[in-house]
Write an enzyme that holds these catalytic residues in place. Structure first.
Site, mmCIF file in Angstrom:
data_model
loop_
_atom_site.group_PDB
_atom_site.id
_atom_site.type_symbol
_atom_site.label_atom_id
_atom_site.label_comp_id
_atom_site.label_asym_id
_atom_site.label_seq_id
_atom_site.Cartn_x
_atom_site.Cartn_y
_atom_site.Cartn_z
ATOM 1 N N ASP A 112 0.841 -1.186 0.000
ATOM 2 C CA ASP A 112 0.000 0.000 0.000
ATOM 3 C C ASP A 112 0.882 1.244 0.000
ATOM 4 O OD1 ASP A 112 -2.306 -1.520 0.132
ATOM 5 O OD2 ASP A 112 -2.490 -1.356 2.307
ATOM 6 N N ARG A 162 -1.766 -1.066 -8.448
ATOM 7 C CA ARG A 162 -3.103 -0.637 -8.053
ATOM 8 C C ARG A 162 -3.145 0.878 -8.211
ATOM 9 N NH1 ARG A 162 -3.632 -1.269 -2.150
ATOM 10 N NH2 ARG A 162 -4.615 -3.303 -2.393
ATOM 11 N N ALA A 167 -5.735 9.361 -0.632
ATOM 12 C CA ALA A 167 -6.586 9.803 0.468
ATOM 13 C C ALA A 167 -5.861 10.627 1.525
ATOM 14 C CB ALA A 167 -7.231 8.588 1.134
ATOM 15 N N ARG A 267 -11.859 6.015 7.143
ATOM 16 C CA ARG A 267 -12.970 5.739 6.233
ATOM 17 C C ARG A 267 -14.118 6.711 6.484
ATOM 18 N NH1 ARG A 267 -9.305 3.032 5.236
ATOM 19 N NH2 ARG A 267 -8.979 4.924 4.039
#
Length: 285
Positions: A112, A162, A167, A267
């Site tokens: 990530d 990916r 964010a 989130r």
């Protein structure tokens, strides 16, 4: 209080429990619905080599559990979990252990991408890892100015990517401040990566981006074996099932673990509508 009661009040909607067993059970259910997965053992704020080793052991146990249960699932992780902020060599050693186990079980590991401060370090470590291991890729964030250059370079190295919008809160010196510009750059990166012929994971919940990918597929005849869609566990579930039913590979990013609080709050922060199901949970309880 949030860590004690949060899963009951709504966090379970986006976090698949705290144990590997709970995570595997969730993945099995998703597989049965035609969805493939990637598991992320959550962890943040690593301050010692011991904590980094524990995170490494957790990743290895997760890979072993996936192999034993024969689920269709990859592994996702963050390099800061493995000690990147302590020592790059420590992180490299831990990643090597994880990739050895993944190779043993013919599995794939996704790194990530984190904030801009860790971006170049991540790419440099990835290139070093890929000298020996090909079962590792990373994520590229469309909001960064440098991402087009990175996609071109990684495409030449045939790196499975990916592609995401991004964010983290970044300076306009390094990132597009306007959403419209991010969206356009996201489309540019998707088209660039697909054209390269390298496997492409498009991580989005945006209907317009999904429609854009479908149009590229139709226009250029891209094989569905060349790309996949990715979405977060618990977000837009019906859209996930619809894409799988249409014959697309739809991978669900499934986080689990004790350190779920930071993930859950991010989130909520990036999509305020997510607060609704927390409030509903509070009312019901």
């Amino acid at each position: 209080m949030a860590k004690r009661w949060g899963l009951r009040f709504g966090a379970h909607r986006v976090v698949a429990g705290q144990t590997i067993e709970e995570a595997i059970a969730t993945v099995k259910k998703l597989n049965e619905q035609g969805l493939v997965c990637t598991l992320d053992h959550l962890g943040e704020f690593i301050f010692s080599e011991e904590e980094a080793q524990q995170a490494t052991d957790d990743c290895i146990r997760t890979l072993e559990a996936m192999a034993a249960s024969e689920v269709d699932c990859n592994l996702s992780l963050k390099l800061t979990q493995l000690g990147l902020d302590i020592s790059e060599q420590l992180c490299m050693n831990n990643m090597t252990k994880i990739l050895e186990m993944a190779s043993k079980h013919h599995n794939f590991v996704r790194i990530d991408m984190e904030d801009y401060a860790h971006n170049q370090m991540t790419l440099e470590l990835l290139r070093e890892l890929r000298i020996k291991y090909r079962n590792v890729g990373t994520a590229i964030q469309a909001y960064l100015y440098k991402s087009e250059q990175d996609v071109r370079a990684l495409g030449r190295d045939r790196v499975n990517l990916r592609l995401v919008k991004g964010a983290y809160k970044e300076s306009p010196k390094v990132a597009f401040p306007n959403k419209a510009d991010v969206d356009e750059n996201f489309k540019k990166l998707i088209a660039l990566q697909l054209k390269s012929g390298v496997y492409t994971a498009i991580a989005t919940h945006d209907d317009q981006i999904i429609a854009y990918v479908k149009e590229l597929e139709k226009q250029f005849g891209y094989s569905r074996d060349q790309f996949e869609f990715q979405m977060l566990y618990g977000i837009r579930t019906q859209t996930q099932l619809m894409l799988a039913k249409e014959g697309y590979t739809m991978r669900v990013y499934v986080p689990f673990g004790n350190d779920w609080y930071g993930y859950f709050m991010r989130r909520l922060a990036e999509r305020p509508a997510n607060v609704a199901f927390v409030l509903k949970g509070l009312i019901k309880k």
